[in-house]
Scaffold this active site. Structure first.
Site, PDB file in Angstrom:
ATOM      1  N   LYS A 140     -34.290 194.298  21.185  1.00 15.23           N
ATOM      2  CA  LYS A 140     -35.289 193.235  21.316  1.00 15.23           C
ATOM      3  C   LYS A 140     -35.686 192.554  19.995  1.00 15.23           C
ATOM      4  O   LYS A 140     -35.048 191.599  19.594  1.00 15.23           O
ATOM      5  CB  LYS A 140     -36.491 193.759  22.098  1.00 15.23           C
ATOM      6  CG  LYS A 140     -36.119 194.005  23.584  1.00 15.23           C
ATOM      7  CD  LYS A 140     -37.308 194.101  24.501  1.00 15.23           C
ATOM      8  CE  LYS A 140     -36.914 193.950  25.960  1.00 15.23           C
ATOM      9  NZ  LYS A 140     -36.575 195.195  26.646  1.00 15.23           N
ATOM     10  N   ASP A 169     -36.033 205.816  23.076  1.00 14.26           N
ATOM     11  CA  ASP A 169     -35.672 204.435  23.373  1.00 14.26           C
ATOM     12  C   ASP A 169     -36.787 203.550  22.815  1.00 14.26           C
ATOM     13  O   ASP A 169     -37.847 203.415  23.420  1.00 14.26           O
ATOM     14  CB  ASP A 169     -35.520 204.247  24.887  1.00 14.26           C
ATOM     15  CG  ASP A 169     -35.187 202.799  25.250  1.00 14.26           C
ATOM     16  OD1 ASP A 169     -35.306 201.910  24.379  1.00 14.26           O
ATOM     17  OD2 ASP A 169     -34.824 202.560  26.419  1.00 14.26           O
ATOM     18  N   PHE A 217     -37.526 202.740  31.763  1.00 15.90           N
ATOM     19  CA  PHE A 217     -36.526 201.666  31.807  1.00 15.90           C
ATOM     20  C   PHE A 217     -35.639 201.777  30.578  1.00 15.90           C
ATOM     21  O   PHE A 217     -36.124 201.775  29.454  1.00 15.90           O
ATOM     22  CB  PHE A 217     -37.190 200.289  31.845  1.00 15.90           C
ATOM     23  CG  PHE A 217     -36.187 199.183  31.991  1.00 15.90           C
ATOM     24  CD1 PHE A 217     -35.627 198.897  33.235  1.00 15.90           C
ATOM     25  CD2 PHE A 217     -35.759 198.446  30.893  1.00 15.90           C
ATOM     26  CE1 PHE A 217     -34.672 197.900  33.379  1.00 15.90           C
ATOM     27  CE2 PHE A 217     -34.800 197.444  31.025  1.00 15.90           C
ATOM     28  CZ  PHE A 217     -34.262 197.166  32.274  1.00 15.90           C
TER      29      PHE A 217
HETATM   30  C1  LIG Z   1     -35.537 195.771  27.440  1.00 19.62           C
HETATM   31  C2  LIG Z   1     -35.312 197.228  27.384  1.00 19.62           C
HETATM   32  C3  LIG Z   1     -34.024 197.767  27.537  1.00 19.62           C
HETATM   33  C4  LIG Z   1     -32.820 196.927  27.877  1.00 19.62           C
HETATM   34  O1  LIG Z   1     -32.512 196.018  26.881  1.00 19.62           O
HETATM   35  P1  LIG Z   1     -31.503 194.788  27.201  1.00 19.62           P
HETATM   36  O2  LIG Z   1     -31.370 194.096  25.890  1.00 19.62           O
HETATM   37  O3  LIG Z   1     -32.149 193.987  28.266  1.00 19.62           O
HETATM   38  O4  LIG Z   1     -30.232 195.388  27.667  1.00 19.62           O
HETATM   39  C5  LIG Z   1     -33.871 199.131  27.374  1.00 19.62           C
HETATM   40  N1  LIG Z   1     -34.929 199.927  27.096  1.00 19.62           N
HETATM   41  C6  LIG Z   1     -36.177 199.434  26.950  1.00 19.62           C
HETATM   42  C7  LIG Z   1     -37.295 200.370  26.606  1.00 19.62           C
HETATM   43  C8  LIG Z   1     -36.415 198.073  27.099  1.00 19.62           C
HETATM   44  O5  LIG Z   1     -37.658 197.591  26.994  1.00 19.62           O
END
Ligand SMILES: *Cc1c(COP(=O)(O)O)cnc(C)c1O
Length: 405
Positions: free
Chosen positions: A255, A226, A141
């Site tokens: 986050k 990421d 994700f």
């Molecule tokens: C939450 C998340 C995203 C997306 O972040 P948003 O602030 O919702 O756009 C991208 N990568 C990872 C690994 C995430 O947990």
């Protein structure tokens, strides 16, 4: 029209909000530390942390102070003018990581969009316009913009929106042979979450990340981590890459970075950063003074031995409780993750029911998350009190009993 006077309830959501979420049937109105209260005054222990965001709990005094004092000073300048809070936070990130250059955005999605564009642009300008392949992983994700859902490995998020950005290939996570089979000199980047969060709380093996690093070096591809969910102390290290001892070329974080104020960042080297020029990319809000002031205060607290060093002791406490619940009710087939990103996979007979457990937990007064249909996820404050862990787990056990018993 009596709209102004009409009570705001959960039903209002269905009247006015586009239905991309199905939020719980209560509305939180107040938070303090790891406790939250709803409109009716019911109290919850918060193990969801706004999805791994409120890393210092709700309304931490230092964050409130940073927000108030910046709020009375300067809110916004745009990037036509730089600002002190962003420069201070940039310095801290450079001093504490591999990064030589950083750029701020507003969300995890935007940080990843920036990272992927940077990787593509670097490859196309430094190597060849044909070096555009991105290798990513099943169930990954990376956000919800069209590029980031396309790099993400979940068709349910990326399909149905017309033609996707091309030259993105997905292989199984933690499978180095599968990566080797598709890796070549046309690869511009390998994009990976050191711990897949949304995909089920699955940590990469150290060999896998080391192998990716070697393959990227062999083929002059960039390794992109990421760390939107795994970064900022979540694993007990400031960033997970530091725990693994594998340094990426580009890293994204969001986050927990702002502790609840929307802000994200891309970290990279001077060499890679130099592929971008004035006008290559941009954002009106990215690095906004309010966001960076709050993130700077959060950074100073999280990046300390007290907070980082406490994460794994708290994890132990969580895991003990989960094991006890499992011993009593026989519900989990696996308890996993790292630090305070904890996954508990449901036994086959409860597969697909993670949302039921989540709702039952809220009913008992504890906010938890799922990660897909089969895994319960806990992403609490990094400074959650032991007493809150114990009380929340008593409530979670009651919820499990309701479903299983
Ligand atoms: C939450 C998340 C995203 C997306 O972040 P948003 O602030 O919702 O756009 C991208 N990568 C990872 C690994 C995430 O947990």
């Amino acid at each position: 029209m009596a709209t102004e006077q009409a009570a705001i309830t959960r039903a209002t959501f269905d009247e006015v909000i586009l239905p991309i979420y199905a939020p719980a049937d209560f509305i939180p109105v107040k938070g303090n530390g790891s406790r939250v209260w709803d409109q009716q005054g019911k109290e919850y222990v918060d193990f969801a942390g706004g999805i791994a965001v409120t890393a210092l709990g709700h309304c931490h005094p230092a964050l409130v102070e940073a927000l108030k004092s910046q709020g009375e000073t300067l809110w916004h300048t745009s990037n036509v003018f730089t600002n002190e809070p962003a420069l201070k936070l940039g310095r801290k990130l450079v001093a504490s990581t591999f990064a030589e250059r950083v750029v701020f955005m507003n969300s995890g999605t935007e940080a990843n969009e920036t990272a992927f564009k940077l990787a593509r642009h670097y490859a196309s300008t430094r190597h060849s316009p044909y070096k555009s392949k991105i290798i990513a992983f099943n169930n990954a994700f990376h956000g919800r913009s069209f590029f980031t859902v396309s790099v993400g490995g979940q068709a349910k998020y990326s399909d149905g929106f017309g033609p996707k950005p091309a030259d993105i290939i997905h292989v199984p996570f933690n499978d180095l042979h599968a990566v080797k089979a598709v890796m070549d000199d046309h690869t511009c980047a390998v994009v990976v979450e050191p711990i897949q969060g949304e995909g089920g709380v699955l940590a990469a093996t150290p060999e896998f990340l080391k192998g990716l690093r070697e393959l990227c070096d062999e083929h002059q591809a960039l390794l992109v981590f990421d760390e939107v969910q795994s970064g900022m102390g979540r694993t007990g290290s400031l960033f997970a890459y530091q725990y693994y001892g594998v340094t990426p070329d580009i890293l994204t974080s969001a986050k927990a970075l702002g502790g609840g104020f929307p802000v994200s960042v891309v970290l990279t080297t001077e060499e890679i950063a130099s592929a971008f020029h004035v006008g290559s990319h941009g954002s009106t809000y990215g690095g906004n003074p309010l966001a960076c002031a709050v993130a700077g205060a959060a950074f100073d607290i999280i990046n300390t031995p007290e907070v980082l060093g406490g994460v794994n002791a708290k994890r132990e406490r969580f895991v003990k409780h989960l094991q006890k619940i499992d011993a009593e009710f026989d519900v989990f087939s696996d308890v996993r993750g790292m630090g305070l990103l904890i996954g508990a996979e449901l036994k086959p007979q409860y597969k697909g029911r993670a949302r039921d457990f989540l709702h039952a937990a809220a009913h008992e007064g504890v906010m938890v998350l799922n990660a897909g249909p089969d895994v319960m996820r806990f992403a609490p404050s990094l400074v959650v009190e032991d007493a809150d862990i114990d009380e929340g787990m008593v409530r979670f056990a009651a919820a499990v009993k309701k479903i299983v018993g």
